[in-house]
Design an enzyme around this catalytic site. Structure first.
Site, PDB file in Angstrom:
ATOM      1  N   LYS A  35       0.835  -1.198   0.000  1.00  0.00           N
ATOM      2  CA  LYS A  35       0.000   0.000   0.000  1.00  0.00           C
ATOM      3  C   LYS A  35       0.876   1.257   0.000  1.00  0.00           C
ATOM      4  CE  LYS A  35      -4.486   0.702   1.990  1.00  0.00           C
ATOM      5  NZ  LYS A  35      -5.293   0.472   3.167  1.00  0.00           N
ATOM      6  N   LEU A 152     -17.534  11.112   7.643  1.00  0.00           N
ATOM      7  CA  LEU A 152     -17.507  11.116   6.180  1.00  0.00           C
ATOM      8  C   LEU A 152     -18.200   9.889   5.594  1.00  0.00           C
ATOM      9  CD1 LEU A 152     -15.024   8.981   5.421  1.00  0.00           C
ATOM     10  CD2 LEU A 152     -13.651  10.970   5.992  1.00  0.00           C
ATOM     11  N   ARG A 153     -18.807  10.136   4.432  1.00  0.00           N
ATOM     12  CA  ARG A 153     -19.469   9.052   3.698  1.00  0.00           C
ATOM     13  C   ARG A 153     -18.600   8.675   2.511  1.00  0.00           C
ATOM     14  NH1 ARG A 153     -24.299  12.630   2.132  1.00  0.00           N
ATOM     15  NH2 ARG A 153     -22.510  14.007   2.223  1.00  0.00           N
ATOM     16  N   LYS A 223     -20.590   9.297  17.840  1.00  0.00           N
ATOM     17  CA  LYS A 223     -20.364   8.576  16.586  1.00  0.00           C
ATOM     18  C   LYS A 223     -21.305   7.373  16.457  1.00  0.00           C
ATOM     19  CE  LYS A 223     -18.674   6.988  12.880  1.00  0.00           C
ATOM     20  NZ  LYS A 223     -18.677   7.590  11.583  1.00  0.00           N
ATOM     21  N   ASN A 227     -24.634   7.060  13.727  1.00  0.00           N
ATOM     22  CA  ASN A 227     -24.821   6.003  12.730  1.00  0.00           C
ATOM     23  C   ASN A 227     -26.071   5.186  13.019  1.00  0.00           C
ATOM     24  OD1 ASN A 227     -22.709   6.758  11.178  1.00  0.00           O
ATOM     25  ND2 ASN A 227     -21.459   4.943  11.486  1.00  0.00           N
ATOM     26  N   LEU A 269     -34.059   9.437   3.871  1.00  0.00           N
ATOM     27  CA  LEU A 269     -35.405   8.863   3.863  1.00  0.00           C
ATOM     28  C   LEU A 269     -35.649   8.177   2.521  1.00  0.00           C
ATOM     29  CD1 LEU A 269     -37.838  11.438   5.563  1.00  0.00           C
ATOM     30  CD2 LEU A 269     -37.100   9.216   6.427  1.00  0.00           C
ATOM     31  N   CYS A 279     -19.820   0.394   7.469  1.00  0.00           N
ATOM     32  CA  CYS A 279     -20.070   1.118   8.727  1.00  0.00           C
ATOM     33  C   CYS A 279     -21.386   0.744   9.407  1.00  0.00           C
ATOM     34  CB  CYS A 279     -20.039   2.618   8.455  1.00  0.00           C
ATOM     35  SG  CYS A 279     -18.475   3.138   7.763  1.00  0.00           S
ATOM     36  N   ARG A 346     -18.325  -3.981   0.424  1.00  0.00           N
ATOM     37  CA  ARG A 346     -18.455  -4.601   1.740  1.00  0.00           C
ATOM     38  C   ARG A 346     -19.905  -4.526   2.225  1.00  0.00           C
ATOM     39  NH1 ARG A 346     -13.703  -1.645   4.863  1.00  0.00           N
ATOM     40  NH2 ARG A 346     -14.241  -0.030   3.350  1.00  0.00           N
TER      41      ARG A 346
HETATM   42  C1  UGA Z   1     -22.038   6.192   6.809  1.00  0.00           C
HETATM   43  C2  UGA Z   1     -22.508   7.529   7.404  1.00  0.00           C
HETATM   44  O1  UGA Z   1     -23.448   8.139   6.519  1.00  0.00           O
HETATM   45  C3  UGA Z   1     -21.337   8.478   7.638  1.00  0.00           C
HETATM   46  O2  UGA Z   1     -21.798   9.671   8.276  1.00  0.00           O
HETATM   47  C4  UGA Z   1     -20.311   7.775   8.531  1.00  0.00           C
HETATM   48  O3  UGA Z   1     -19.166   8.592   8.730  1.00  0.00           O
HETATM   49  C5  UGA Z   1     -19.870   6.471   7.882  1.00  0.00           C
HETATM   50  O4  UGA Z   1     -21.027   5.637   7.674  1.00  0.00           O
HETATM   51  C6  UGA Z   1     -18.892   5.804   8.802  1.00  0.00           C
HETATM   52  O5  UGA Z   1     -19.272   5.489   9.932  1.00  0.00           O
HETATM   53  O6  UGA Z   1     -17.710   5.729   8.460  1.00  0.00           O
HETATM   54  P1  UGA Z   1     -21.374   5.354   4.353  1.00  0.00           P
HETATM   55  O7  UGA Z   1     -21.341   3.978   4.948  1.00  0.00           O
HETATM   56  O8  UGA Z   1     -20.260   5.787   3.475  1.00  0.00           O
HETATM   57  O9  UGA Z   1     -21.491   6.461   5.519  1.00  0.00           O
HETATM   58  O10 UGA Z   1     -22.674   5.441   3.456  1.00  0.00           O
HETATM   59  P2  UGA Z   1     -24.128   6.113   3.534  1.00  0.00           P
HETATM   60  O11 UGA Z   1     -24.220   7.152   2.503  1.00  0.00           O
HETATM   61  O12 UGA Z   1     -24.493   6.474   4.896  1.00  0.00           O
HETATM   62  O13 UGA Z   1     -25.010   4.860   3.067  1.00  0.00           O
HETATM   63  C7  UGA Z   1     -25.066   3.652   3.835  1.00  0.00           C
HETATM   64  C8  UGA Z   1     -26.075   2.699   3.234  1.00  0.00           C
HETATM   65  O14 UGA Z   1     -27.399   3.177   3.426  1.00  0.00           O
HETATM   66  C9  UGA Z   1     -25.917   2.468   1.728  1.00  0.00           C
HETATM   67  O15 UGA Z   1     -26.108   1.097   1.454  1.00  0.00           O
HETATM   68  C10 UGA Z   1     -27.021   3.308   1.125  1.00  0.00           C
HETATM   69  O16 UGA Z   1     -27.464   2.825  -0.124  1.00  0.00           O
HETATM   70  C11 UGA Z   1     -28.099   3.183   2.196  1.00  0.00           C
HETATM   71  N1  UGA Z   1     -29.055   4.315   2.235  1.00  0.00           N
HETATM   72  C12 UGA Z   1     -28.623   5.566   2.546  1.00  0.00           C
HETATM   73  C13 UGA Z   1     -30.402   4.080   1.995  1.00  0.00           C
HETATM   74  O17 UGA Z   1     -30.810   2.927   1.723  1.00  0.00           O
HETATM   75  N2  UGA Z   1     -31.281   5.137   2.069  1.00  0.00           N
HETATM   76  C14 UGA Z   1     -30.874   6.404   2.364  1.00  0.00           C
HETATM   77  O18 UGA Z   1     -31.745   7.303   2.410  1.00  0.00           O
HETATM   78  C15 UGA Z   1     -29.513   6.622   2.603  1.00  0.00           C
END
Ligand code: UGA
Length: 471
Positions: A35, A152-153, A223, A227, A269, A279, A346
């Site tokens: 890496k 962060l997402r 945190k 989540n 939503l 996550c 994942r």
């Molecule tokens: C999530 C959180 O949103 C971040 O704030 C956090 O920092 C991160 O986990 C972490 O703990 O590191 P992430 O896993 O990148 O971020 O993705 P999200 O955008 O939250 O989506 C998670 C899942 O929920 C995806 O499978 C997405 O498709 C789904 N989702 C999201 C829905 O089904 N509906 C929604 O309205 C939003």
């Protein structure tokens, strides 16, 4: 400032690159030589907007890469620990990487250091890290432990870091709170946003972002609770979408009605096939375990997880309802990543659904704009991989949409109709307007909205039947 970031995974790499962009000198530490070589050679190991630019901008100057943790600690005032906290078998977070980093750090504390938890960790981890470092002979006033959770997402990680809704600093001493806050000064005093070379932010960004200073324990809980709340919001709307399906209502209209209440808000939503990723599934289980350990039986979280699992099963039943039998059916699949904008698979609900469909005897032809290579590592040749959405659709009995990639929402519907053997689309992400799909002749199933049956629309000349007679 001089900063070490330990762990070059998602959080570490993004945080390191962004701290460098704020003007700090960052050493990114990892023990994975491949890496490190790749990073030094200019590669960007993850698919993330703006990250290649930031690595290019700062590599070798503000951002260097090293496997020497102790030297990095000696050279830094702040040490961010961003190593993995994978789930153990009982759902608890496995903190062995955090512990071993804490042990190594302790041997290199020469002057005052703040050791900052950046990984998602259960409450009380800061106490444990402190104990481990003391046990390894560092003096109590030579360091502090702080918690600085990251929100962060994936897909928008860089802009989430640079344009956060808030910055949370959990510190139990004034000295560590001040030092850690300083790392974010270019954001909190707004100077970063006035730089011509600043990474552009989203429209509704809060500038400057508020800084919230709490105890270390509160920050650790913030945190997990954030989540868990977001996952609960998704499961809630998924449960409502099932009721909508039962009564013939439209979940998007319901969302508009409830999301405009500022106490609820419209974001997170979107109904679908359930949440995935590295996550939410792991953190909800870990938070459940933390609560149990503290003597609170957080059964609401069990229900959040159950609804999430159920949502996938409902989708599979929907596919079966659209096709009657599954064995031997050829299905085009759009999307393998756990969400749009990333190559991460994942805990991807798309991958789980594809596996179930393969198990049921379907022939899958899948396309994903970024995640194909990673998906191939887990699905192998059980699935065919297409080079475009249209190729995945060609000759298929139905098309399934499993990931919310923007490009899937902008397909040429006439071309799609032409490619499919039968014009049946089962959309697990509600990317299309039902009426538009109907007007293009599709039989269209989505989540929480009435299905559109092309077959029933044209008396005597159903679209599906027409396609059949052409075949
Ligand atoms: C999530 C959180 O949103 C971040 O704030 C956090 O920092 C991160 O986990 C972490 O703990 O590191 P992430 O896993 O990148 O971020 O993705 P999200 O955008 O939250 O989506 C998670 C899942 O929920 C995806 O499978 C997405 O498709 C789904 N989702 C999201 C829905 O089904 N509906 C929604 O309205 C939003």
């Amino acid at each position: 400032m001089h900063i070490a970031v330990v762990g070059s995974g998602y959080v570490g790499l993004v945080a390191g690159a962004c701290f460098a962009d704020l003007g700090h000198n960052v050493i990114l530490v990892d023990n994975d030589q491949n890496k490190l070589e790749a990073l030094r050679a200019g590669e960007c190991p993850i698919h993330e907007n703006f990250l290649p630019e930031l690595l290019e901008r700062h590599r070798g100057h503000h951002l260097t890469f090293s496997d020497d943790l102790q030297a990095a600690v000696r050279a830094s005032q702040l040490i961010f620990v961003a190593v993995g906290t994978p789930p153990a078998e009982n759902g608890e977070a496995d903190l062995s990487y955090v512990e071993s980093v804490a042990r190594s750090i302790s041997g290199a504390i020469t002057d005052y250091k703040v050791i900052v938890e950046k990984s998602t960790v259960p409450v009380y981890t800061s106490d444990w890290v402190r104990r481990v470092i003391l046990r390894n002979a560092a003096s109590p006033d030579s360091f502090d432990i702080a918690s600085n959770p990251e929100f962060l997402r994936e897909g928008t990680a860089v802009t989430d870091f640079l344009y956060p809704d808030r910055i949370v600093i959990g510190a139990d001493s004034q000295r560590s709170a001040t030092l850690l806050s300083e790392a974010y000064t270019p954001l909190t005093d707004g100077t970063y946003y006035r730089r011509p070379e600043a990474i552009p932010g989203p429209d509704r960004a809060k500038i400057p972002p508020p800084l919230i200073v709490t105890s270390a324990k509160s920050a650790e809980l913030i945190k997990h609770a954030s989540n868990a709340f977001l996952a609960m919001k998704i499961s809630f709307i998924n449960a409502v979408s099932s009721i909508c399906e039962g009564v013939g209502a439209n979940v998007h209209q319901v969302c508009q009605g409830i999301g405009t209440d500022t106490r609820i808000g419209p974001r997170f939503l979107n109904p679908g096939i359930g949440y995935g990723g590295s996550c939410f599934p792991k953190d909800i289980m870990a938070f459940r375990a933390v609560a149990r350990e503290c003597g609170y039986d957080f059964r609401l979280l069990d229900e959040v997880m159950r609804i999430n699992e159920d949502q996938r099963q409902r989708f599979l039943r929907k596919v079966q309802g659209a096709l009657w039998t599954l064995r031997g059916k050829r299905l085009g699949v759009l999307g393998l990543a756990f969400k749009g904008g990333t190559d991460d698979i994942r805990e991807s609900p798309a991958i789980l659904i594809v596996r179930d469909l393969v198990q049921s005897g379907c022939q899958i032809v899948a396309y994903d704009p970024a995640a194909t290579e990673r998906a191939r590592e887990v699905l192998g040749d059980k699935v065919e991989y297409a080079a475009s959405s249209y190729e995945a659709a060609a000759g298929a009995d139905a098309l399934l949409i499993l990931t919310e990639w923007e490009e899937f929402a902008n397909l040429d519907l006439a071309r799609l109709y032409h490619e499919l053997k039968y014009p049946i689309v089962v959309d697990g992400r509600n990317l299309y307007d039902s009426e538009i799909m109907g007007s293009h002749g599709f039989t269209y199933y989505s989540v929480g909205r009435p299905a559109v049956m092309a077959e029933a629309q044209e008396k005597g000349a159903p679209v599906v039947a027409r396609k059949l007679s052409q075949a």
